[in-house]
Design an enzyme around this catalytic site. Structure first.
Site, PDB file in Angstrom:
ATOM      1  N   SER A  34      -1.293   4.191   0.876  1.00  0.00           N
ATOM      2  CA  SER A  34      -0.739   5.993   0.256  1.00  0.00           C
ATOM      3  C   SER A  34      -1.536   6.453   0.295  1.00  0.00           C
ATOM      4  O   SER A  34      -2.227   4.546   0.243  1.00  0.00           O
ATOM      5  CB  SER A  34      -1.509   5.649  -0.133  1.00  0.00           C
ATOM      6  OG  SER A  34      -2.532   4.277  -0.102  1.00  0.00           O
ATOM      7  N   LYS A  38       4.423   5.857  -6.966  1.00  0.00           N
ATOM      8  CA  LYS A  38       3.921   4.806  -6.085  1.00  0.00           C
ATOM      9  C   LYS A  38       4.736   4.829  -4.792  1.00  0.00           C
ATOM     10  O   LYS A  38       5.806   5.424  -4.729  1.00  0.00           O
ATOM     11  CB  LYS A  38       4.039   3.430  -6.747  1.00  0.00           C
ATOM     12  CG  LYS A  38       3.246   3.285  -8.036  1.00  0.00           C
ATOM     13  CD  LYS A  38       3.470   1.905  -8.647  1.00  0.00           C
ATOM     14  CE  LYS A  38       2.735   1.743  -9.965  1.00  0.00           C
ATOM     15  NZ  LYS A  38       2.985   0.419 -10.591  1.00  0.00           N
ATOM     16  N   HIS A  39       4.247   4.159  -3.779  1.00  0.00           N
ATOM     17  CA  HIS A  39       4.957   4.135  -2.506  1.00  0.00           C
ATOM     18  C   HIS A  39       6.227   3.289  -2.611  1.00  0.00           C
ATOM     19  O   HIS A  39       6.274   2.296  -3.341  1.00  0.00           O
ATOM     20  CB  HIS A  39       4.059   3.582  -1.403  1.00  0.00           C
ATOM     21  CG  HIS A  39       2.918   4.490  -1.054  1.00  0.00           C
ATOM     22  ND1 HIS A  39       3.092   5.699  -0.423  1.00  0.00           N
ATOM     23  CD2 HIS A  39       1.584   4.360  -1.252  1.00  0.00           C
ATOM     24  CE1 HIS A  39       1.919   6.280  -0.244  1.00  0.00           C
ATOM     25  NE2 HIS A  39       0.978   5.487  -0.744  1.00  0.00           N
ATOM     26  N   SER A  40       7.234   3.693  -1.867  1.00  0.00           N
ATOM     27  CA  SER A  40       8.479   2.930  -1.824  1.00  0.00           C
ATOM     28  C   SER A  40       8.206   1.521  -1.326  1.00  0.00           C
ATOM     29  O   SER A  40       7.349   1.308  -0.451  1.00  0.00           O
ATOM     30  CB  SER A  40       9.494   3.607  -0.901  1.00  0.00           C
ATOM     31  OG  SER A  40       9.845   4.883  -1.374  1.00  0.00           O
TER      32      SER A  40
END
Length: 669
Positions: free
Chosen positions: A19, A302-304
Site C-alpha cells: 500500500s 488496510k489493503h484488501s
C-alpha cells in the site's frame, strides 16, 4: 541522533507501502488575502489539533482487556484468554452427552475458503455437566462457525455471527427436547462489546466542524467591514513578504508527478497554475501516509486481502493517475519553451533511474539484522513501479508530442474529440499493452494451476490451489525475479493463509499502472486543450467517469467475487484500474470548479504536500519509527491510541510540507 530503529519494527518495515486564479493576484489583493495566507498554518494546526482531540476524547477506545474479557461465573477462571485488537472472547459450552466437538471457523470475507480448526471441545465425562473451551475470535468481519462430531465427522450445527471487539460471548451447544431430539447452538452475550469505530466517527465529525469554522472565517473576511478591520491590523511588510513568496512559488513541475524540469538541461517550465492537480496529489499522498502508518489499525484502512476495495486500495492508483496528468502538463510547457526532445529524453531516463534507486533503498531496510544479503533484496516496490510507469508514459508522450491546439470555442471546425483523436498513436500502444496483460493473465500456462486463475491460493477455492497465488502474475515474478526477491508478506496471507511469496507491485501489474497513468494523461489533455472552457472540461470529466464506471460494472457484474474480472489491488486488474480512474475523474470534476474556477477552496492543507510529494513520501517511510511520528503507546491494543498516533504523524507531514513551501524548499529529481 545515533539510535537505530528497534528490531520489532523490522517486520512491519518489510511490508511495502502500497500500500500513492493565480496566487500572486490573490496576495496582491491586500490585507484580506494577507490574512488568509498568514492563517494557513494556523488552519492546518487547528485541523490536526481538532482531529487529535477527537481521537483522545472519544469514549470506548480501549477497555482494560482483563476486565472486559473476564470469564463469566460458569467458566473456570484459569481459562482466561488475553484478547488483542479486533478480537472477542468466545466460550464454547459442550452439553452433549458422550459427544466430542470440533469447532471450525471461517470469515465471511474469505471467498470459497475451506474451514479452519478453531478448537476441540471434549465431553466432560459427567452427565449434566458441560465442558467449556475459551477461544479468541476475529471481530473484523462476520464469522461462520461449524461444529462437527469429532469421531463421526458429522456436522452438528452451523451458524453465522458478527462478534464485537472485546465482547464476551458464550456458545451453548445442547439437546432440545421438544418432541424431536434436536441440537441447538445459541450465542449468548455475557458482556457487551465496545464500539471500536466511535473514535473514527467523532474524529471525522470534529474535523468537519473545524472545516465549517474555517469556511465561516473566510466568509467573514469577505465582508467589507471585517476586511477593513483586518487590513489595518496587518503590517505592510508582512503583506509584501507574502506577495513575494507567492510570486516566487514553484510550478507544478516541482512535485512527484510533474517534475520534468530538467535542471540545467532545459528552460524551466511554467505551466498554467492548476491547484486542483496538486491538491488531488496531496489528498492521495496524505491518505497514503495515514494508511502506511497503520490507519488506527482498522481493517478498512488496510489493503484488501484479495478482491474488493478498502480506503488503502485507493491511494496508490490515484497517485499514478495524477502523475500522468502532471507528465503531460509539464512536458507540454517545457517543449513550448524550446527544450529539445533529445535532452528531455535524457532527463526522463535519469529521473526514472533515480526513482527506482530510491525505491530499492526504501523497501530494503536492514537496521537490526546486520548487512543486507543480495540474496534477499526485494526488487519491486512502489517507487520502482512509479519509475517504470513514468518512463513509459513520458517517453510515449514525448515521441508523439504535438503542439497543443489553440482554443477554438468559437470555430465550427473545432472537433469535439480532439483530445482523443490527436492521441491515436498513444491509444493504440496502450490498447496493445492491455491486450498483452489480458493474454498473459488468461492464457499463460502456469504449472500446477488452472489457466487464467485469478485467485489467492492458500485456503481459497477450498484449498485446491494453495501455491497458485495470483496466477500468471505471481508465476511471472517468481520465474523472472525469484521467490526471495519479491514481497514475502502479501495481504492474502491474512485471510487466505497463503504461504508463497507474492508481490503486489510485480511485473505484470505494471502494465495496468501504465494504463492508469495514461488515463491521467487524458485528464491533463482535457484541462489543457479546453482551457478557459469550463463547461467542456466538466462534460468530458463526466463522460470519462461514466464510461469507465460502466466498463467496471460490466467486468465485475457489480459483485466483489463473481465478475469476469474482479476488482483486485494485488493483481492491479483492469477492473481495478477503470474503477479507480472513474473515481479520479469524479474527484477532478469536483475539485476543478471549486479550486481553480470559483476559488471557493485553495486546496489547503493538501496543496502543500502535493507540491513536495517526493520528500513527504520518502520522509514518512524513513522516519516512520522515530519520534514524534511514533511513540510507545499506553495500550498497544487500543484503536483510539493508534488512531491518535497516526493522525498526529500525518498532520506533522502536512505541517512540514507547509513550512518547506513557505521556505521555498522543494526536493526535485
Amino acid at each position: 541522533m545515533t539510535g537505530a530503529r528497534p528490531c520489532a519494527a523490522e517486520e512491519r518495515r518489510s511490508r511495502e507501502r502500497r500500500s500513492c486564479g493565480g496566487a500572486a493576484a490573490e496576495a496582491a489583493a491586500g490585507g484580506m488575502d494577507g490574512a488568509r495566507g498568514a492563517g494557513r498554518a494556523l488552519a492546518a494546526l487547528l485541523l490536526a489539533a481538532s482531529v487529535l482531540s477527537a481521537a483522545l476524547l472519544a469514549p470506548g477506545g480501549s477497555p482494560e482487556h482483563g476486565a472486559e474479557a473476564a470469564p463469566p461465573r460458569d467458566l473456570d477462571k484459569k481459562r482466561h484468554v488475553e484478547l488483542k485488537m479486533d478480537q472477542a472472547l468466545l466460550l464454547i459450552h459442550n452439553e452433549l452427552h458422550g459427544t466430542n466437538l470440533t469447532v471450525y471457523w471461517n470469515s465471511e470475507r474469505c471467498y470459497h475458503c475451506s474451514f479452519q480448526v478453531l478448537v476441540n471441545v471434549s465431553w466432560s465425562g459427567k452427565p449434566g455437566k458441560a465442558s467449556t473451551a475459551a477461544v479468541a475470535v476475529s471481530t473484523q468481519h462476520g464469522s461462520i462457525l461449524q461444529l462437527n462430531d469429532t469421531v463421526e465427522e458429522k456436522e452438528v450445527c452451523r451458524l453465522e455471527y458478527k462478534f464485537g471487539e472485546f465482547g464476551n460471548y458464550s456458545l451453548l451447544v445442547k439437546h432440545v427436547h421438544n418432541g424431536v431430539n434436536e441440537i441447538a447452538c445459541d450465542v449468548v452475550v455475557n458482556k457487551n462489546p465496545i464500539d471500536s469505530n466511535l473514535p473514527v466517527c467523532v474524529a471525522f465529525l470534529i474535523g468537519v466542524a473545524i472545516i465549517i469554522a474555517v469556511s465561516f472565517l473566510r466568509f467573514l473576511l469577505s465582508l467589507d467591514d471585517f476586511h477593513n478591520w483586518i487590513s489595518k491590523a496587518i503590517n505592510s511588510r508582512e503583506t509584501d513578504r507574502l506577495i513575494n513568496s507567492e510570486l516566487g512559488s514553484p510550478s507544478r513541475a516541482d512535485s512527484l508527478g510533474g517534475d520534468t524540469q530538467p535542471g540545467g538541461w532545459c528552460p524551466p517550465a511554467s505551466p498554467p497554475r492548476l491547484r486542483c492537480v496538486d491538491t488531488f496529489r496531496g489528498i492521495a499522498l496524505i491518505l497514503m501516509v495515514f494508511v502506511n502508518y497503520g490507519g488506527g489499525k482498522y481493517w478498512y484502512f488496510k489493503h484488501s486481502s484479495w478482491n474488493g476495495l478498502t480506503v488503502a486500495d485507493l491511494v496508490f492508483p490515484w497517485f499514478v493517475f495524477i502523475m500522468g496528468s502532471s507528465i503531460f502538463l509539464s512536458m507540454t510547457s517545457i517543449l513550448q519553451r524550446g527544450c529539445s526532445k533529445l535532452k528531455l529524453m535524457g532527463k526522463i531516463g535519469w529521473r526514472s533511474f533515480l526513482l527506482i534507486c530510491i525505491g530499492m533503498f526504501i523497501v530494503n531496510p536492514n537496521y537490526c539484522l546486520g548487512p543486507l544479503s543480495w540474496d534477499k533484496v526485494r526488487i519491486p516496490g512502489v517507487l520502482q513501479r512509479l519509475g517504470v510507469t513514468y518512463f513509459v508514459v513520458a517517453v510515449l508522450e514525448l515521441i508523439f508530442a504535438k503542439p497543443v491546439p489553440e482554443s477554438c470555442a468559437s470555430e465550427r471546425s473545432c472537433f469535439s474529440l480532439r483530445d482523443i483523436i490527436f492521441s491515436w498513436p498513444q491509444w493504440l500502444f496502450i490498447l496493445m499493452l492491455e491486450g498483452i496483460w489480458l493474454g498473459l493473465t488468461f492464457f499463460l500456462p502456469v504449472p500446477g494451476c488452472p489457466t487464467g486463475y485469478l485467485g489467492p491460493g492458500g485456503i481459497g477455492d477450498l484449498g485446491k490451489y494453495p501455491n497458485c497465488t495470483g496466477g500468471a502474475a505471481g508465476y511471472i515474478d517468481r520465474l523472472l525475479l525469484g521467490d526471495d526477491h519479491i514481497y514475502q508478506h502479501p495481504s492474502s496471507a491474512v485471510l487466505y493463509h497463503t504461504e508463497v511469496a507474492y508481490d503486489p507491485e510485480g511485473i505484470l501489474g505494471t502494465i495496468n499502472s501504465i494504463v492508469m497513468a495514461f488515463l491521467g494523461v487524458q485528464a491533463g489533455k482535457i484541462l489543457l486543450y479546453y482551457k478557459d472552457q469550463t463547461k467542456d472540461i466538466l462534460i468530458r470529466f463526466t463522460a470519462w467517469c461514466c464510461f469507465l464506471g460502466l466498463i467496471s460494472i460490466a467486468l465485475t457484474k457489480i459483485s466483489e467475487n463473481e465478475g469476469f474480472i474482479p476488482i483486485n489491488k494485488n493483481l492491479w486488474s483492469i477492473s481495478y484500474v477503470t474503477t479507480l480512474s472513474s473515481f479520479a475523474f469524479f474527484i477532478l470534476l469536483i475539485l476543478y470548479p471549486i479550486v481553480d474556477v470559483k476559488g471557493l477552496w485553495t486546496g489547503t492543507p493538501f496543496f502543500y504536500p502535493g507540491m513536495n510529494s517526493i520528500l513527504v513520501y520518502v520522509g514518512h517511510e524513513v522516519f516512520e519509527n522515530y519520534f514524534p511520528f511514533q511513540w510507545k503507546l499506553g495500550d498497544n491494543q487500543s484503536h483510539k491510541e493508534h488512531l491518535t498516533q497516526n493522525i498526529v504523524a500525518s498532520a506533522l507531514w502536512v505541517l512540514i510540507a507547509y513550512i518547506l513551501y513557505k521556505k521555498k524548499v522543494f526536493w526535485k529529481i
